[in-house]
Scaffold this motif. Sequence first.
Motif, PDB file in Angstrom:
ATOM      1  N   ASP A 119      15.776  30.881  48.734  1.00 54.79           N
ATOM      2  CA  ASP A 119      15.506  30.862  47.490  1.00 54.79           C
ATOM      3  C   ASP A 119      16.362  32.089  47.290  1.00 54.79           C
ATOM      4  O   ASP A 119      17.281  32.092  46.353  1.00 54.79           O
ATOM      5  CB  ASP A 119      13.867  30.589  46.072  1.00 54.79           C
ATOM      6  N   GLU A 157      24.204  26.914  41.774  1.00 55.58           N
ATOM      7  CA  GLU A 157      22.911  25.841  41.035  1.00 55.58           C
ATOM      8  C   GLU A 157      23.915  23.786  41.092  1.00 55.58           C
ATOM      9  O   GLU A 157      24.493  24.806  40.217  1.00 55.58           O
ATOM     10  CB  GLU A 157      22.088  26.044  40.247  1.00 55.58           C
ATOM     11  N   ARG A 207      23.063  20.539  39.727  1.00 62.96           N
ATOM     12  CA  ARG A 207      21.955  19.519  38.849  1.00 62.96           C
ATOM     13  C   ARG A 207      22.418  17.848  39.311  1.00 62.96           C
ATOM     14  O   ARG A 207      23.656  18.042  38.528  1.00 62.96           O
ATOM     15  CB  ARG A 207      21.372  20.103  37.640  1.00 62.96           C
ATOM     16  N   TYR A 214      20.913  21.073  45.557  1.00 61.21           N
ATOM     17  CA  TYR A 214      21.433  20.444  44.656  1.00 61.21           C
ATOM     18  C   TYR A 214      19.482  20.935  44.385  1.00 61.21           C
ATOM     19  O   TYR A 214      18.813  20.955  44.644  1.00 61.21           O
ATOM     20  CB  TYR A 214      21.885  20.334  43.951  1.00 61.21           C
ATOM     21  N   THR A 215      18.946  20.864  42.083  1.00 66.69           N
ATOM     22  CA  THR A 215      18.151  20.415  41.660  1.00 66.69           C
ATOM     23  C   THR A 215      18.146  19.163  41.054  1.00 66.69           C
ATOM     24  O   THR A 215      18.796  18.857  40.321  1.00 66.69           O
ATOM     25  CB  THR A 215      17.722  21.344  40.733  1.00 66.69           C
TER      26      THR A 215
END
Length: 557
Positions: free
Chosen positions: A84, A148, A150, A174-175
């Motif tokens: 991360d 990031e 999303r 991606y989240t």
Amino acid sequence: MSQPVPGKPALLTVDDDPSVSRAVARDLRRRYGERYRIVRAESGDAALEALRELKLRGGAVALILADYRMPGMSGIEFLEQAMDLYPMARRVLLTAYADTGAAIDAINLVDLDHYLLKPWDPPEEKLYPVVDSLLEAWAASDRRPVDETRVVGHRWSPRSSAVREFLARNQLAYTWYMSDESEGRRLLAAADIDDRSLPVVICADGTVLVEPTDTELAQHLGLRTDPSGDFYDLVVVGGGPAGLGAALYGASEGLRTVLVERTAAGGQAGQSSRIENYLGFPDGVSGSQLADRARRQATRFGAELITTRDVIALECNGSARSVRFADDTRIHAHTVILATGVAYRSLAAEGLDELTGRGVYYGSAVTEAARCADQDVYIVGGANSAGQAALYLARGAKSVTIVVRAPSLTASMSHYLIAQIDQTPGVHVRTCSEVVGVAGSDHLESIRLRNNATGEVETVDAGFLFLFIGAAPRTDWLDGLVARDDHGFILSGPDLVEDEKAHATWPLDRAPHHLETSVPGVYAAGDVRSQSAKRVASAVGEGAMAVMLVHRYLGQL
């Protein structure tokens, strides 16, 4: 713990045994101390603290070497958290011989680049060659911070699933947020979008993409979608193992090379959870990891890789060969290698079209694997790809059942996979059977299976169905120009000569080269070629061989 100081890129090593920790740091400092800062820690927590401090100061980390057995936080747990902070750092696990199984599992879990066995003496033979290779790859990679992205979507939306699959296969971080959960609702409200327009992709720069196409995703997230020029020495169509092999060898041999891929590098092989019979990887390698390494290697030699472009026609313009895209633009080249692979055939079963993307998936949908936990999973197909998927999903699924029409797996699956399936609890094989229907409200809930030997039809509960049936070549766009066999596979070399109708169209006095199609200067490699072996290693080999033949062709112009 040695303190991180910004400036030189860091090599971080963590081991709870002080003597081992000092020995690793000593060996690294001896060879790399002038170019890299060596950071040493004796616990996972201390190492994470060092990484956070480096991150705050803007420092770079090139390599992380972690011991597997550490109290409080194992090496794998540490590497998961380290990813991360520094996702582009190369990752190495230091392990004893008894823990090699854990190291193999870590290949997929934390995208491990290598594992080293203790002791690593002499370092000149066992440590430095590995680190040299990894640092070279790190130096050649794009090390910009991962922004990031999303994604907000419905759990059982086919397009939401397809977007996640596209991002995952292209190594784009991606989240995921479900639209019916609080954070998903908050993101939709902030973007002033209702849940009827899903999926929604929110880019790091704040750009909001509503129901984006693959091309829109690629353009906004940094993938190349347009070639830099309009004429090349070699155009490779298809980014599977054969195409990547051709691009790598073409560029490394000095040819101006461009590879065109419609979805993501790796092809069907890129979706394999673990390939164990590929030369040079005795402990196996995931398809995505192999594809990513091949892509990085090809681009390091100068090959261009462009994605989300559909090739709809091949044209001959004098000595040039032209590839036409769906938007009617073209690129031209002296030579073309066709490596488009194959697609899974559609299954004709009642209700299946309505539930595709809602529990029913063609191929191994890598983003869906985690959701199969504690579910009854069914797989249709008897080839290696089906066996690899079954073994991978069996790690978390309640049960995995392979459904095949044949009386056994022996005719279509490698022996080593059959042996592993036999020894894996929870994996079952239903022979002489086929899926004749599926049912469910908004997602798959049950499957109807017919026993072809008895005619009996049984309904079983199922949460997921993965289809690996047959192989259909994507060659309709070559109709009228390139000779193919009755199944659509491309004829080349000796097969072209043996087919009287196809050979009659050959325009030159010389015989066609081994992989050359009915169009001089156009070659076929990999699964799309008639009579190919349908194995990753042979596909890579054919890609390399095709480049050798391209050189021979260019020398005859």
